[in-house]
Write an enzyme that holds these catalytic residues in place. Structure first.
Site, mmCIF file in Angstrom:
data_model
loop_
_atom_site.group_PDB
_atom_site.id
_atom_site.type_symbol
_atom_site.label_atom_id
_atom_site.label_comp_id
_atom_site.label_asym_id
_atom_site.label_seq_id
_atom_site.Cartn_x
_atom_site.Cartn_y
_atom_site.Cartn_z
ATOM 1 N N ASN A 116 24.206 -17.213 4.286
ATOM 2 C CA ASN A 116 23.630 -17.826 5.482
ATOM 3 C C ASN A 116 24.369 -17.396 6.739
ATOM 4 O OD1 ASN A 116 22.723 -19.749 7.525
ATOM 5 N ND2 ASN A 116 21.816 -20.880 5.842
ATOM 6 N N ASP A 117 25.498 -17.997 7.006
ATOM 7 C CA ASP A 117 26.203 -17.758 8.270
ATOM 8 C C ASP A 117 26.595 -16.303 8.462
ATOM 9 O OD1 ASP A 117 26.164 -20.522 8.976
ATOM 10 O OD2 ASP A 117 27.766 -20.849 7.521
ATOM 11 N N VAL A 118 26.867 -15.594 7.376
ATOM 12 C CA VAL A 118 27.353 -14.213 7.490
ATOM 13 C C VAL A 118 26.248 -13.233 7.857
ATOM 14 C CG1 VAL A 118 29.242 -14.626 5.889
ATOM 15 C CG2 VAL A 118 27.060 -13.769 5.013
ATOM 16 N N VAL A 119 24.989 -13.714 7.974
ATOM 17 C CA VAL A 119 23.874 -12.851 8.381
ATOM 18 C C VAL A 119 23.132 -13.431 9.581
ATOM 19 C CG1 VAL A 119 23.565 -11.890 6.072
ATOM 20 C CG2 VAL A 119 22.311 -13.953 6.714
ATOM 21 N N SER A 123 27.762 -24.331 7.108
ATOM 22 C CA SER A 123 28.379 -24.717 8.373
ATOM 23 C C SER A 123 27.476 -25.617 9.205
ATOM 24 C CB SER A 123 28.732 -23.468 9.193
ATOM 25 O OG SER A 123 27.551 -22.847 9.665
#
Length: 473
Positions: free
Chosen positions: A398-401, A439
């Protein structure tokens, strides 16, 4: 042969095995053998510790055999528990296990410090050894209680992130109180007046400090926390090695501490957060203004449609995340990848440094499925390739993309390096539902024109993709 010479030679060999094992861990190809080499070094160091106890303590302590028997019992319990839990633990629970075992290392260092300070042995060796015992005890106790909180957060036993008013002031007060208590122990000990109460208060404060440091940190930032406490544990072990005059502990602790520190710096850089924010719990906090209205809408797609698009593509990049680990879909994923490769598709994996719940989580997950190392790439090595990819597929990340990290200054992840999935010609995201990531930040990628959502458990989705591709043959 002189027993002392045997002990020193054995510790030297153990130290060489530690260093050589760590060197081999630098490459995925040799990492497994590196772990085994370092493990044999630890076995040698433990075995020599018995010889050291017999040689030094047999005459001075008549009950040495009783003590050694207790040590053997403790080793038996520890080895049995570790073997059983290591065989039983699921890949999704590996971060919790790492956090727990790391805490045990810090606790062992703190226990050594407590014994040496309680008995006055540390004080009898002078001020330097006493200071090292106090510092090792402080750091080890913080690593123990902090790692236990990290374990509880990762295991879902603590679901709330509690930040008290004046949190940093409280942490600073506890830290300086621990240092003051440690200074009082050092002064009193050198005067020959060891206060058991004072030592007990010191360790209680240190344990509370570890809890207070870790409790405000959000679960999404646990990879950095695990890495940081790993460094703490190594440092504590090295300090206590000086106290016990044990070369193996000094070298092993130094290696772990330095490696953990470098990893922490890398993880913090990957999240675009200063290390000072890691230490003082500045990270993991969200900005209420971070989620504004996102243009566009999520578009659902069938697993079979995504599979066919990849089957006829030239280049496909796969981004694994924690959802892949939860579904235990790594084996199905690699089965699908082999079908694509048989068709002539260029398939690569893109790994973000903080993907998953611990450093290297995705690498271990893919290695378990037998994915070749030469098609697995880190962020900095593959990010430019997304623009040339026909299809990029995200499984549980999720957050890393999230493109908001590049453009939205109000976002709590702004500035964090991300994988450029949005730059691929077509992107598919496999996700169980429409909820936000760990997050709590809404992902702009999901609403992009070139992105489609494939809803469902990754295990079932991959099985559907495999069937769709096989039907084409």
């Amino acid at each position: 042969m002189d027993t002392t010479l045997i002990i020193e030679a054995a510790y030297f060999v153990a130290a060489l095995l530690f260093i050589y094992g760590l060197k081999r861990m630098a490459s995925p190809v040799t990492a497994r053998s590196g772990i085994l080499v370092a493990g044999w070094g630890m076995v040698l160091a433990v075995a020599v510790a018995f010889l050291y106890g017999l040689d030094v303590n047999e005459k001075a302590q008549p009950h040495v055999w009783v003590n050694l028997t207790l040590v053997v019992i403790a080793l038996g319990i520890g080895v049995g528990w570790a073997w059983y839990s290591g065989k039983k633990v699921a890949m999704t629970d590996m971060p919790q296990m790492v956090a727990l075992y790391n805490g045990m290392g810090g606790g062992a260092a703190a226990a050594i410090a407590a014994i040496e300070l309680f008995s006055g042995n540390a004080q009898s060796h002078g001020i330097v050894v006493t200071i090292l015992a106090v510092l090792g005890g402080l750091i080890g106790a913080v690593a123990l209680s902090g790692s236990l909180i990290a374990w509880a957060k990762l295991d879902g036993r603590i679901n709330k992130t509690v930040r008290l008013p004046g949190q940093q002031a409280i942490n600073a007060a506890l830290f300086f109180l621990a240092l003051a208590t440690g200074a009082a122990i050092t002064t009193a000990g050198l005067a020959g007046e060891v206060s058991i109460t004072l030592v007990a208060v010191f360790f209680v404060i240190s344990l509370v400090l570890g809890v207070m440091l870790t409790n405000p940190i959000g679960g999404a930032d646990m990879p950095v926390v695990i890495s940081l406490y790993n460094a703490f544990t190594g440092l504590a072990v090295a300090f206590e090695g000086f106290v016990l005059q044990n070369p193996a502990m000094i070298i092993a602790g130094t290696v772990v501490g330095s490696a953990g520190t470098l990893l922490t710096l890398m993880m913090a850089k990957a999240m675009n957060r200063p290390v000072s924010n890691v230490i003082f719990s500045q990270f993991g906090e969200t900005d209420d203004g971070g989620d504004s209205e996102i243009e566009g809408s999520m578009k659902a797609a069938e697993a079979s449609d995504a599979a066919i698009a990849m089957y006829y593509a030239n280049k496909v990049i796969i981004v694994p995340g924690y959802g892949l680990a939860v579904a235990q879909a790594q084996h199905k994923l690699y089965e699908f990848v082999k079908l694509l490769q048989k068709q002539g598709v260029d398939v690569r994996f893109a790994i973000h440094p903080v993907a998953g719940r611990m450093p290297g989580h995705m690498n271990v997950l893919l290695a378990e499925a037998g994915v070749p190392y030469d098609i697995i790439f880190d962020l900095e090595d593959i990010n430019e390739d997304f623009a040339q990819a026909d299809v990029a597929i995200v499984l549980g990340a999720n957050d890393v993309v999230n493109p908001a990290a590049r453009t939205k200054k109000s976002s709590p992840i702004y500035g964090m390096p991300i994988l450029n999935v949005d730059m691929a010609q077509t992107a598919y995201v496999v996700k169980r539902g429409q909820g936000k990531g760990y997050s709590g930040v809404e992902n702009e990628l999901f609403y992009a024109d070139n992105t489609s959502m494939v809803y469902g458990d990754a295990q079932k989705v991959m099985a559907q993709m495999i069937e769709a591709v096989k039907s084409l043959g």
